[in-house]
Design a protein around this motif. Structure first.
Motif, mmCIF file in Angstrom:
data_model
loop_
_atom_site.group_PDB
_atom_site.id
_atom_site.type_symbol
_atom_site.label_atom_id
_atom_site.label_comp_id
_atom_site.label_asym_id
_atom_site.label_seq_id
_atom_site.Cartn_x
_atom_site.Cartn_y
_atom_site.Cartn_z
ATOM 1 N N VAL A 90 -14.784 8.648 33.912
ATOM 2 C CA VAL A 90 -13.372 8.670 33.542
ATOM 3 C C VAL A 90 -13.129 7.631 32.453
ATOM 4 O O VAL A 90 -13.514 6.465 32.590
ATOM 5 C CB VAL A 90 -12.481 8.397 34.778
ATOM 6 C CG1 VAL A 90 -11.024 8.239 34.364
ATOM 7 C CG2 VAL A 90 -12.622 9.537 35.779
ATOM 8 N N LEU A 91 -12.519 8.076 31.357
ATOM 9 C CA LEU A 91 -12.181 7.185 30.240
ATOM 10 C C LEU A 91 -10.675 6.958 30.264
ATOM 11 O O LEU A 91 -9.899 7.907 30.136
ATOM 12 C CB LEU A 91 -12.597 7.816 28.906
ATOM 13 C CG LEU A 91 -14.060 8.285 28.802
ATOM 14 C CD1 LEU A 91 -14.306 8.961 27.456
ATOM 15 C CD2 LEU A 91 -15.013 7.108 28.998
ATOM 16 N N ILE A 92 -10.269 5.713 30.437
ATOM 17 C CA ILE A 92 -8.841 5.383 30.523
ATOM 18 C C ILE A 92 -8.385 4.795 29.194
ATOM 19 O O ILE A 92 -8.859 3.728 28.776
ATOM 20 C CB ILE A 92 -8.589 4.346 31.645
ATOM 21 C CG1 ILE A 92 -9.064 4.878 33.003
ATOM 22 C CG2 ILE A 92 -7.121 3.924 31.686
ATOM 23 C CD1 ILE A 92 -8.222 5.997 33.580
ATOM 24 N N ARG A 93 -7.462 5.500 28.526
ATOM 25 C CA ARG A 93 -6.919 4.945 27.271
ATOM 26 C C ARG A 93 -5.551 4.325 27.536
ATOM 27 O O ARG A 93 -4.597 4.996 27.880
ATOM 28 C CB ARG A 93 -6.794 6.029 26.199
ATOM 29 C CG ARG A 93 -6.172 5.456 24.932
ATOM 30 C CD ARG A 93 -6.069 6.440 23.788
ATOM 31 N NE ARG A 93 -5.331 5.813 22.691
ATOM 32 C CZ ARG A 93 -4.040 6.035 22.441
ATOM 33 N NH1 ARG A 93 -3.340 6.865 23.184
ATOM 34 N NH2 ARG A 93 -3.442 5.412 21.438
ATOM 35 N N THR A 94 -5.514 3.005 27.349
ATOM 36 C CA THR A 94 -4.235 2.285 27.478
ATOM 37 C C THR A 94 -3.604 2.082 26.105
ATOM 38 O O THR A 94 -2.447 1.686 26.012
ATOM 39 C CB THR A 94 -4.460 0.891 28.103
ATOM 40 O OG1 THR A 94 -5.235 0.098 27.186
ATOM 41 C CG2 THR A 94 -5.189 0.982 29.435
ATOM 42 N N GLY A 95 -4.380 2.313 25.033
ATOM 43 C CA GLY A 95 -3.906 2.035 23.670
ATOM 44 C C GLY A 95 -4.063 0.569 23.297
ATOM 45 O O GLY A 95 -3.688 0.159 22.198
ATOM 46 N N TRP A 96 -4.648 -0.222 24.212
ATOM 47 C CA TRP A 96 -4.671 -1.671 24.005
ATOM 48 C C TRP A 96 -5.688 -2.114 22.961
ATOM 49 O O TRP A 96 -5.514 -3.159 22.343
ATOM 50 C CB TRP A 96 -4.909 -2.379 25.345
ATOM 51 C CG TRP A 96 -4.495 -3.813 25.325
ATOM 52 C CD1 TRP A 96 -5.298 -4.912 25.420
ATOM 53 C CD2 TRP A 96 -3.163 -4.333 25.200
ATOM 54 N NE1 TRP A 96 -4.556 -6.059 25.357
ATOM 55 C CE2 TRP A 96 -3.238 -5.738 25.224
ATOM 56 C CE3 TRP A 96 -1.899 -3.732 25.064
ATOM 57 C CZ2 TRP A 96 -2.118 -6.563 25.119
ATOM 58 C CZ3 TRP A 96 -0.783 -4.551 24.960
ATOM 59 C CH2 TRP A 96 -0.901 -5.945 24.990
ATOM 60 N N TRP A 97 -6.746 -1.330 22.743
ATOM 61 C CA TRP A 97 -7.733 -1.779 21.761
ATOM 62 C C TRP A 97 -7.089 -1.938 20.372
ATOM 63 O O TRP A 97 -7.346 -2.907 19.653
ATOM 64 C CB TRP A 97 -8.954 -0.845 21.682
ATOM 65 C CG TRP A 97 -9.842 -1.285 20.557
ATOM 66 C CD1 TRP A 97 -10.077 -0.642 19.382
ATOM 67 C CD2 TRP A 97 -10.540 -2.541 20.455
ATOM 68 N NE1 TRP A 97 -10.887 -1.402 18.564
ATOM 69 C CE2 TRP A 97 -11.174 -2.578 19.208
ATOM 70 C CE3 TRP A 97 -10.688 -3.641 21.309
ATOM 71 C CZ2 TRP A 97 -11.949 -3.662 18.781
ATOM 72 C CZ3 TRP A 97 -11.451 -4.727 20.888
ATOM 73 C CH2 TRP A 97 -12.070 -4.722 19.643
ATOM 74 N N SER A 98 -6.198 -1.003 19.996
ATOM 75 C CA SER A 98 -5.549 -1.079 18.674
ATOM 76 C C SER A 98 -4.743 -2.360 18.527
ATOM 77 O O SER A 98 -4.530 -2.838 17.421
ATOM 78 C CB SER A 98 -4.608 0.102 18.471
ATOM 79 O OG SER A 98 -5.339 1.266 18.568
#
Ligand code: UVW
Length: 289
Positions: free
Chosen positions: A170-178
């Protein structure tokens, strides 16, 4: 899983301007050139008359007197410096690792149990499902430190029309890397990371998920709502369930493509380096659709 041959790199760069400060137990990579382009101009002449030249110096001299030029380099860094897998020896509690091994198995010579090189030699290859939490909320990123609860994971699966099943990653994208590029400050970035709530452990367990990776520093949220316990989701997943975590992944280009074609399942290829006895590994994961 691979239908169109689209390839998405999910790793971030290993570089001096990474997410760690200079005064933490983790540091950014130190990259050093051991042979560089300038050597051909200076060493070729210097080595010729150097009476202390050993066999290695002589070999270099021979290179520089020939047509051939080359460069070499080395890197010094924590294995957790950037995009990584946590091995099952990375965290524990009450002196026991996953599968009941004693914590003393993690020695100064390395982990003698559950180390990263004990991951199957074929590496980590599986169906993966991207759960785009930020897009589901209609935001660039999940609010700082916020925990993502199981009900929201269900809502995202249903909205994305995708199911999570046994053996999936499962890959969770929080948008936090950007936000890292925007903040320009790893300390602020790390301190505010949103991520999964510890309550997601049961959701992952019931679906027999193999591993979880996210675009934040710890998969789980910065705000921990279990008194007296740091990294509760780590303890439940890595230590209790044997579920590896992938951290500091860049899911942006993959998420943009998923939003366009509406397909949130893909092939993931993310073999760890076979570092004997290590409790984690740097990686450059690749997703394919
Ligand atoms: C710790 O910080 C201990 O772990 P991780 O890097 O997995 O979040």
């Amino acid at each position: 899983m691979v239908r169109e041959g689209k390839v998405f790199p999910l790793g971030v760069n290993f570089e001096a301007n990474g997410v760690w400060p200079g005064n933490f137990f983790r540091r950014n990579p130190i990259h050093v050139m051991t042979v560089d382009g300038g050597d051909s101009a200076t060493l070729a002449a210097a080595l010729q008359g150097w009476d202390r030249a050993g066999p290695t110096d002589q070999m270099l001299g021979e290179y520089y007197r020939s047509l051939t030029r080359f460069a070499d380099d080395m890197i010094v860094m924590p294995l957790q410096a950037a995009t990584q897998w946590d091995a099952l020896s990375h965290v524990w509690y009450e002196d026991l690792l996953y599968n009941g091994f004693p914590a003393s198995a993690v020695t100064s010579l390395g982990a003698t149990k559950n180390s990263i090189d004990r991951v199957d030699v074929k590496g980590i290859v599986s169906r993966a499902v991207l759960l785009d939490v930020a897009r589901h909320r209609g935001r660039d990123h999940v609010e700082p430190n916020e925990g993502i609860e199981p009900a929201e994971l269900d809502a995202i699966c249903s909205r994305q029309q995708v199911e999570v099943g046994a053996g999936d990653i499962v890959l969770i994208r929080t948008g936090w890397w950007s936000r890292f590029a925007e903040l320009g400050d790893g300390t602020a970035w790390r301190a505010g990371c949103p991520g999964l709530s510890w309550k997601a452990a049961e959701w992952l367990y019931r679906r027999e998920v193999a591993a979880v990776a996210a675009d934040n520093v710890a998969v789980e949220a910065g705000r921990r709502d279990v008194d007296g316990v740091q990294l509760p989701l780590h303890l439940l997943c890595l230590r209790d369930m044997g579920m590896m975590f992938g951290e500091i992944w860049n899911l942006e280009s993959l998420a943009a493509d998923c939003a366009l074609d509406g397909i949130y399942e893909m092939q993931l290829v993310a073999p760890p380096l076979r570092v004997t006895g290590a409790v984690g590994s740097p990686i450059n994961p690749i997703a394919m659709k």
